[in-house]
Scaffold this motif. Structure first.
Motif, PDB file in Angstrom:
ATOM      1  N   UNK A  46      49.438  28.131  49.267  1.00 26.57           N
ATOM      2  CA  UNK A  46      49.173  29.152  49.822  1.00 26.57           C
ATOM      3  C   UNK A  46      49.089  30.034  50.874  1.00 26.57           C
ATOM      4  N   UNK A  47      48.586  31.148  51.085  1.00 28.65           N
ATOM      5  CA  UNK A  47      49.823  31.925  51.921  1.00 28.65           C
ATOM      6  C   UNK A  47      48.626  32.392  52.943  1.00 28.65           C
ATOM      7  N   UNK A  48      48.884  31.648  53.997  1.00 23.64           N
ATOM      8  CA  UNK A  48      47.925  31.953  55.387  1.00 23.64           C
ATOM      9  C   UNK A  48      47.615  34.024  56.082  1.00 23.64           C
ATOM     10  N   UNK A  49      46.333  34.723  55.885  1.00 23.30           N
ATOM     11  CA  UNK A  49      45.897  35.777  56.056  1.00 23.30           C
ATOM     12  C   UNK A  49      45.793  35.660  57.242  1.00 23.30           C
ATOM     13  N   UNK A  50      46.240  36.695  58.141  1.00 22.32           N
ATOM     14  CA  UNK A  50      45.868  36.881  59.366  1.00 22.32           C
ATOM     15  C   UNK A  50      43.976  37.401  59.529  1.00 22.32           C
TER      16      UNK A  50
END
Length: 59
Positions: A26-30
């Motif tokens: 899971x890539x955290x989005x700003x």
């Protein structure tokens, strides 16, 4: 002998189980307030001039 439908159902459930057990990155989005702001027109005027270089390899 098992019916073809039963065999396909067993295969489908195994694929579903394998997909579910696979780790997921899971890539955290700003957040919208953390995104970098866009440059204004005034900031564009401060950029250094850009040029073009042409290299003649046939000459």
């Amino acid at each position: 002998m098992l019916d073809a439908f039963i065999i396909e159902e067993i295969k489908r459930r195994e694929r579903h189980r394998d997909d579910r057990d696979r780790p997921v990155l899971e890539i955290p989005l700003p957040r919208p307030d953390e995104r970098p702001r866009r440059r204004s027109d005034a900031e564009d005027d401060e950029k250094p001039p850009r040029g073009v270089v042409i290299i003649d390899l046939l000459g």
